[in-house]
Design an enzyme around this catalytic site. Structure first.
Site, PDB file in Angstrom:
ATOM      1  N   GLY B  16      16.540 -27.912  49.634  1.00 11.33           N
ATOM      2  CA  GLY B  16      17.692 -27.510  48.123  1.00 11.33           C
ATOM      3  C   GLY B  16      18.817 -26.601  49.076  1.00 11.33           C
ATOM      4  O   GLY B  16      18.929 -26.701  50.646  1.00 11.33           O
ATOM      5  N   PHE B 119      30.296 -15.331  32.994  1.00 12.93           N
ATOM      6  CA  PHE B 119      28.629 -15.531  33.169  1.00 12.93           C
ATOM      7  C   PHE B 119      28.899 -14.095  32.137  1.00 12.93           C
ATOM      8  O   PHE B 119      28.961 -13.039  31.955  1.00 12.93           O
ATOM      9  CB  PHE B 119      28.426 -16.164  33.848  1.00 12.93           C
ATOM     10  CG  PHE B 119      27.633 -17.514  33.889  1.00 12.93           C
ATOM     11  CD1 PHE B 119      29.125 -17.907  33.824  1.00 12.93           C
ATOM     12  CD2 PHE B 119      26.999 -17.656  34.734  1.00 12.93           C
ATOM     13  CE1 PHE B 119      28.857 -19.257  33.848  1.00 12.93           C
ATOM     14  CE2 PHE B 119      26.409 -18.818  34.415  1.00 12.93           C
ATOM     15  CZ  PHE B 119      27.108 -19.804  34.256  1.00 12.93           C
ATOM     16  N   GLN B 241      12.681 -16.138  33.701  1.00 11.76           N
ATOM     17  CA  GLN B 241      13.743 -15.769  32.546  1.00 11.76           C
ATOM     18  C   GLN B 241      13.329 -17.321  32.162  1.00 11.76           C
ATOM     19  O   GLN B 241      13.400 -18.495  32.079  1.00 11.76           O
ATOM     20  CB  GLN B 241      14.401 -16.205  33.718  1.00 11.76           C
ATOM     21  CG  GLN B 241      15.721 -16.622  32.582  1.00 11.76           C
ATOM     22  CD  GLN B 241      17.104 -16.171  33.533  1.00 11.76           C
ATOM     23  OE1 GLN B 241      17.571 -17.616  34.107  1.00 11.76           O
ATOM     24  NE2 GLN B 241      17.484 -15.079  33.898  1.00 11.76           N
ATOM     25  N   HIS B 243      16.057 -19.768  29.700  1.00 17.11           N
ATOM     26  CA  HIS B 243      17.278 -19.965  29.757  1.00 17.11           C
ATOM     27  C   HIS B 243      17.863 -19.927  27.824  1.00 17.11           C
ATOM     28  O   HIS B 243      17.324 -20.701  27.204  1.00 17.11           O
ATOM     29  CB  HIS B 243      18.074 -20.313  29.860  1.00 17.11           C
ATOM     30  CG  HIS B 243      19.356 -21.272  29.902  1.00 17.11           C
ATOM     31  ND1 HIS B 243      20.147 -21.451  28.998  1.00 17.11           N
ATOM     32  CD2 HIS B 243      20.357 -21.177  31.684  1.00 17.11           C
ATOM     33  CE1 HIS B 243      21.601 -21.088  29.603  1.00 17.11           C
ATOM     34  NE2 HIS B 243      21.259 -21.112  31.037  1.00 17.11           N
ATOM     35  N   LEU B 253      18.957 -28.521  30.162  1.00 18.08           N
ATOM     36  CA  LEU B 253      19.374 -27.252  30.848  1.00 18.08           C
ATOM     37  C   LEU B 253      21.512 -27.402  29.986  1.00 18.08           C
ATOM     38  O   LEU B 253      21.783 -28.243  29.910  1.00 18.08           O
ATOM     39  CB  LEU B 253      19.745 -26.512  31.431  1.00 18.08           C
ATOM     40  CG  LEU B 253      20.530 -24.691  31.222  1.00 18.08           C
ATOM     41  CD1 LEU B 253      18.838 -24.295  30.561  1.00 18.08           C
ATOM     42  CD2 LEU B 253      20.511 -24.893  32.883  1.00 18.08           C
ATOM     43  N   THR B 255      24.512 -25.486  30.212  1.00 19.99           N
ATOM     44  CA  THR B 255      25.031 -24.147  30.799  1.00 19.99           C
ATOM     45  C   THR B 255      25.601 -23.064  29.941  1.00 19.99           C
ATOM     46  O   THR B 255      26.118 -22.848  29.377  1.00 19.99           O
ATOM     47  CB  THR B 255      26.379 -24.707  31.910  1.00 19.99           C
ATOM     48  OG1 THR B 255      26.562 -23.140  32.720  1.00 19.99           O
ATOM     49  CG2 THR B 255      27.110 -25.041  31.346  1.00 19.99           C
ATOM     50  N   GLU B 256      25.291 -21.579  30.984  1.00 19.35           N
ATOM     51  CA  GLU B 256      26.137 -20.614  30.477  1.00 19.35           C
ATOM     52  C   GLU B 256      27.174 -20.385  29.809  1.00 19.35           C
ATOM     53  O   GLU B 256      28.455 -19.934  29.392  1.00 19.35           O
ATOM     54  CB  GLU B 256      24.937 -19.535  31.137  1.00 19.35           C
ATOM     55  CG  GLU B 256      25.893 -17.498  30.368  1.00 19.35           C
ATOM     56  CD  GLU B 256      24.701 -17.110  30.806  1.00 19.35           C
ATOM     57  OE1 GLU B 256      23.803 -17.379  31.399  1.00 19.35           O
ATOM     58  OE2 GLU B 256      25.652 -16.072  32.268  1.00 19.35           O
ATOM     59  N   ARG B 287      20.491 -12.941  29.713  1.00 20.49           N
ATOM     60  CA  ARG B 287      19.840 -14.253  29.477  1.00 20.49           C
ATOM     61  C   ARG B 287      18.600 -13.729  28.820  1.00 20.49           C
ATOM     62  O   ARG B 287      18.577 -14.328  28.293  1.00 20.49           O
ATOM     63  CB  ARG B 287      19.312 -14.749  30.600  1.00 20.49           C
ATOM     64  CG  ARG B 287      20.829 -15.690  30.994  1.00 20.49           C
ATOM     65  CD  ARG B 287      19.900 -17.081  32.481  1.00 20.49           C
ATOM     66  NE  ARG B 287      21.620 -17.803  32.490  1.00 20.49           N
ATOM     67  CZ  ARG B 287      21.307 -18.740  34.031  1.00 20.49           C
ATOM     68  NH1 ARG B 287      20.180 -18.484  34.257  1.00 20.49           N
ATOM     69  NH2 ARG B 287      22.804 -19.201  34.523  1.00 20.49           N
ATOM     70  N   HIS B 354      13.481 -21.815  32.647  1.00 19.03           N
ATOM     71  CA  HIS B 354      14.393 -21.738  33.229  1.00 19.03           C
ATOM     72  C   HIS B 354      14.218 -21.022  35.129  1.00 19.03           C
ATOM     73  O   HIS B 354      14.373 -22.169  35.982  1.00 19.03           O
ATOM     74  CB  HIS B 354      16.021 -21.132  33.374  1.00 19.03           C
ATOM     75  CG  HIS B 354      16.758 -21.649  34.064  1.00 19.03           C
ATOM     76  ND1 HIS B 354      16.897 -23.132  33.977  1.00 19.03           N
ATOM     77  CD2 HIS B 354      18.220 -20.896  34.355  1.00 19.03           C
ATOM     78  CE1 HIS B 354      18.414 -23.114  34.929  1.00 19.03           C
ATOM     79  NE2 HIS B 354      18.672 -21.787  34.914  1.00 19.03           N
ATOM     80  N   ARG B 399      17.159 -12.743  36.318  1.00 20.87           N
ATOM     81  CA  ARG B 399      18.608 -12.918  36.944  1.00 20.87           C
ATOM     82  C   ARG B 399      19.726 -12.901  36.283  1.00 20.87           C
ATOM     83  O   ARG B 399      19.365 -13.609  34.963  1.00 20.87           O
ATOM     84  CB  ARG B 399      17.813 -14.206  37.903  1.00 20.87           C
ATOM     85  CG  ARG B 399      19.005 -14.530  38.224  1.00 20.87           C
ATOM     86  CD  ARG B 399      18.449 -16.297  39.268  1.00 20.87           C
ATOM     87  NE  ARG B 399      18.390 -17.197  38.630  1.00 20.87           N
ATOM     88  CZ  ARG B 399      19.754 -17.861  37.644  1.00 20.87           C
ATOM     89  NH1 ARG B 399      20.243 -17.531  38.127  1.00 20.87           N
ATOM     90  NH2 ARG B 399      18.552 -18.615  37.237  1.00 20.87           N
TER      91      ARG B 399
END
Lengths: 232, 588, 115
Positions: B16, B119, B241, B243, B253, B255-256, B287, B354, B399
């Site tokens: 990754g 964000f 977490q 989300h 998901l 996104t934020e 979050r 998440h 996070r």
């Protein structure tokens, strides 16, 4: 819901066969093809397929669904006629069941030198790029390398070693059109032969099946236009 | 047993963002790197990251990394190690520029600089200057762009990639140093011993311990399992977490960044309820805060839909051009998975598991830490961990959005630099006793020789996920968790007798799922025991029987050992160059 | 960059351009002939003979013939490389087709200048 799935395990089977399965969708919720084959795998753990993100961005679960290449995780069962026929991607060697060997597909991708080349030392901050220059990469950088396109392309079936195929050609265009890349001439020179991109016959199967809605045929035309501009 | 062996300077498990940033660092230094991944690199879960990577570039608005550091410390609910957070935030701009130079197709501002969006949890001037705009993005496909860019650069750097090879277990040499890892070819079933002077674990998260998660099916905590089986501890595993905005019923998901671009949440009264929970930051609070708010709304009967089981994320008031240029991916996702075109109607959302804030404890060089019997921290020689599987800890108890991609590249790079430096000191190849190899193969041998009449892997996995979802979700209580631990321990016992009916060699994905379940089980139990033990509420760990944060007793990291024992270590409150941020009441 | 020996142009770009230019030549030439035939519904041999006796028509016909041969060769070469995989099969057939096309060219010139 009835399924007919291509089965082949080289250790056991002398040749591939189609196996029928049935799922009661009133008892188990399954929306997408991937949900269904995950449930089938819980019944029959020998059924093999690739999968990862389940939301259409990793490109693992490309397969041929009712005769059409698509991602299992974003193909809704409600759109499909029964029995749902699942086969591995056509034109590629089958390793087992719905899993194909993508080695050649990746090799063609690597041939395009799919990384930014810039001979100037990088500045302290970012290289500037106008929104208009950046917009040229839209429709190119989003490719997820699932293989739906190349495996639907007759030109790629006949010359998989010489014709780049739609996916790799799209990546070639992505770097040729990037204002930050200065190897454009070398890249173009690598593509002017009779096969690499010119074997594209504008059949447009790639455009038809791309799960991300990209247009490799246009990308190839863009390279050709660049070559003509430079070469005449 | 003698295994075919290949030797490298470094072996990296996981391709990754973190693994490939580390491998790139090493390969560009001319070192021989083996990059092992159970999926082709661009199929790793980093590809799903949408919103962006946070770093104080200041392209849109005035900014500096000290403010980013403050926000991250506060966001972590003061459980993050301040020396590591300082390092990450300070390195932020540099690593983002590096990614840009590598070719990452960031979206752009009119002046040609990298586009940034607001964000959650971001502020200017240490929380007093209003919302900051700090997250660099490539539309809503930043993770995809980042992962592909890193893979492409690894092709250029000629990293040796073992694609579709599954890492089984770590191998120690006679001195106890990590000497390599046993890997299994998924395609052929052959096993191989990959020797390396350093092993870097970059195996990502383990969200699949929960039933509803935004995580990919491959996120099974393989690195956590490997480390525990090798006898080393893991840290802060209770911190998961949720989300706030997963698509209701599907878990994918949103996104934020949708809220960063101006979207907001509504309950069934059509009320923008976040104004009540976070008067200043509103929908861009941290979050954990937003997720809890949503669940309180649902619990108090203000949820939407026929079952009142979700809330709505509204972005249809935004200019369609903004949606199409900045959020094209989430539009497709909503249309595919929620049957909703967000340009016309709001998206039904609910919190979804998440991110794993906990993981393998490391220092800021990525070196894995263990504790001696006298509670002394020491690095495990030859072993590194980076990315989501590691707990540096820069995320503490919660996070911030956009900090995970930053974590990947900052610490992937840092580990690469540290390994390269260590390798300068020439070391002769040590001796690996045969018993060590055998020990590393016992797990595989067990699955290859199961009693065919045992339980199925899929059934145990489903029970595990249900137990985690019910007993260790957003809101936790002691009694429920104790019951949960008992359930999990029983499941762990049952897993010892589970069977595998498919024992073929070629692409045996059933066997891989069985091996993965060993890891999921280890992660779930570590989570459960750590969560039950922490008797306070902090960040994502929210207890109904201990509703408040308790800095006197609980400002410390949980350390879970493979024998189910718990220990604690202090949080680092001493940044390297700046003044520390002492704990404050956390409001948004 | 894939190397080719029996293709007409040195590059795929040349082949592509040649195919398009020759197609245009053939289109114009055929259109002219069709137009001519429509204008002369009761065409006699002598009128036809006169048409092809002008040097303009001779050169135009030669150009069309050369275009046809180039166009056909590029097309055939592409199809043969698609479907005839073993080189020992492909090469003899390609040579035969080349000879046939060249023969046609010589024959065509003989006809045009033998009028």
């Amino acid at each position: 819901m009835k399924f007919s799935i291509y089965r082949y395990n080289p250790e056991v089977d002398s040749k591939p066969y189609m196996q029928n399965y049935e799922l009661d969708l009133t008892k188990t919720p399954a929306v997408m093809v991937l949900d269904a084959i995950k449930l089938l795998k819980a019944q029959d753990e020998t059924l093999s397929f690739r999968r990862s993100c389940s939301e259409g961005v990793c490109g693992s679960d490309a397969m041929n669904i009712n005769g059409r290449n698509a991602l299992a995780c974003v193909t809704s069962l409600s759109t499909l006629k029964e029995p749902v026929v699942l086969r591995p991607l056509p034109g590629m060697p089958v390793i087992r069941d719905l899993i194909v060997d993508l080695t050649n597909f990746y090799e063609q991708y690597k041939k395009t030198k799919p990384y930014l080349q810039n001979s100037q030392p990088p500045p302290a901050k970012e290289r500037l790029q106008s929104p208009e220059e950046r917009a040229k990469l839209d429709g190119l950088y989003e490719c997820i390398l699932c293989g739906c396109c190349s495996s639907a392309c007759p030109s790629y079936w006949w010359n998989p070693d010489k014709f780049l195929g739609p996916a790799a050609a799209l990546q070639a265009t992505r770097f040729i059109l990037d204002s930050r890349d200065d190897a454009t001439q070398d890249r173009l020179a690598q593509l002017e032969d009779a096969y690499s991109i010119f074997r594209c016959r504008s059949i447009m199967n790639c455009v038809d099946v791309c799960p991300k809605g990209l247009n490799p045929t246009k990308a190839i035309a863009d390279i050709r236009d660049k070559l003509i501009e430079d070469g005449v | 047993m003698l295994l075919p062996t290949q030797s490298f300077d470094a072996v990296i498990i996981g391709a990754g963002g973190a693994g490939m940033r580390a491998s790139l660092q090493l390969a560009q230094n001319g070192l021989r790197v083996a990059l092992v991944s159970k999926v082709f690199p661009t199929r790793s879960h980093t590809v799903s990251a949408q919103g962006g990577i946070t770093a104080a570039l200041g392209n849109v608005d005035e900014d500096n990394w000290h403010w980013h550091m403050f926000d991250t410390v506060k966001g972590s609910d003061y459980l993050g190690d301040q020396d590591c957070i300082e390092y990450m935030c300070q390195m932020g701009p540099e690593v983002v520029y590096e990614l840009e130079h590598m070719g990452l197709p960031f979206s752009r501002l009119d002046n040609g600089k990298i586009y940034q969006r607001p964000f959650g949890g971001q502020s200017k001037n240490y929380g007093t200057g209003g919302q900051a705009t700090r997250t660099s993005a490539a539309a809503d496909r930043t993770g995809h762009a980042l992962l592909h860019t890193l893979y492409q650069k690894n092709i250029e750097a000629k990293t040796t990639i073992f694609s579709e090879w599954y890492a089984l277990n770590l191998v120690k040499d006679r001195e106890g140093r990590i000497a390599g890892v046993i890997v299994l070819s998924i395609e052929t079933g052959e096993t191989l011993f990959l020797r390396g002077n350093a092993v870097i674990l970059a195996t990502g998260g383990a969200g699949r311990i929960f039933q509803t998660t935004s995580n990919a099916l491959i996120n099974t905590g393989d690195g956590i399992g490997m480390v525990l089986r090798a006898g080393f501890p893991v840290q802060d595993m209770e911190m998961w977490q949720f989300h706030p905005t997963g698509i209701a019923g599907a878990g994918m998901l949103i996104t934020e960044g949708t809220r960063g671009e101006g979207g907001y949440l509504l309950n069934n009264q059509n009320e923008r309820f976040m104004e009540r929970y976070a008067p200043h930051a509103k929908d861009l609070a941290s979050r954990d805060v937003v997720s809890r708010a949503i669940l309180v709304e649902i619990r108090e009967g203000r949820g939407c839909g026929p079952n009142g089981d979700h809330v709505l994320l509204k972005i249809d008031h935004l200019d369609p051009k903004i949606i199409e240029s900045r959020l094209p991916g989430i539009r497709t996702l909503s249309m595919t998975f929620a049957n909703v075109d967000p340009e016309k109607e709001p998206i039904p959302v609910v919190p979804t598991c998440h991110y794993m804030m906990g993981g393998i404890p490391t220092n800021k060089f990525g070196q894995v830490l263990t504790m001696t019997s006298s509670s002394q921290e020491i690095p495990v020689p030859g072993l590194y961990a980076v990315g989501e599987c590691a707990c540096v800890s820069v995320h503490g108890a919660n996070r911030l959005g956009g900090n995970s991609l930053l974590d990947l590249v900052v610490f992937g790079r840092a580990a690469g630099l540290h390994v390269a430096e260590e390798l300068n000191q020439k070391r002769s190849q040590s001796i690996v006793p045969e018993e060590e190899i055998d020990k590393a193969l016992t797990q595989l041998n067990r699955w290859n020789n199961t009693n065919k009449k045992g339980e199925r892997v899929a059934d145990i996995r489903l029970e595990l996920q249900k137990a985690m979802q019910l007993d260790f979700g957003v809101f936790r209580t002691g009694k429920v968790m104790q019951e949960g631990i008992e359930k999990l321990k029983l499941l762990r016992e049952r897993l010892q007798h589970a069977s595998l009916t498919d024992t073929s060699h070629v692409f045996n994905t059933a066997r891989i799922e069985a091996l993965e379940l060993d890891n999921l089980m280890a992660v779930a139990i570590a989570t459960a025991i750590s969560a039950e033990a922490r008797k306070e509420s902090r960040g994502a760990h929210s207890r109904e029987d201990f509703k408040d944060r308790d800095d006197v007793h609980w400002l410390k990291h949980t350390v879970y050992f493979p024998d189910d024992k718990i220990s604690y270590r202090p949080v680092n409150m001493k940044p390297l160059t700046v003044e520390p941020f002492p704990p404050h009441v956390r409001t948004y | 960059m894939v190397i080719t020996a029996t293709s007409l142009g040195r590059t795929g770009l040349q082949d592509w351009l040649i195919q398009r230019v020759t197609a245009m030549v053939l289109a114009v030439y055929s259109a002219y002939l069709v137009f001519y035939l429509i204008l002369h519904p009761n065409l006699s041999y002598s009128a036809w003979h006169i048409l092809f006796s002008t040097s303009g028509m001779r050169y135009a016909s030669l150009l069309a013939l050369v275009s046809l041969i180039a166009h056909a060769w590029i097309g055939f070469w592409t199809v043969s490389t698609d479907y005839l995989k073993p080189a020992f099969v492909r090469l003899p057939i390609q040579v035969a087709v080349i000879l046939l096309l060249l023969g046609n060219l010589v024959w065509g010139i003989q006809i045009l200048w033998g009028i």
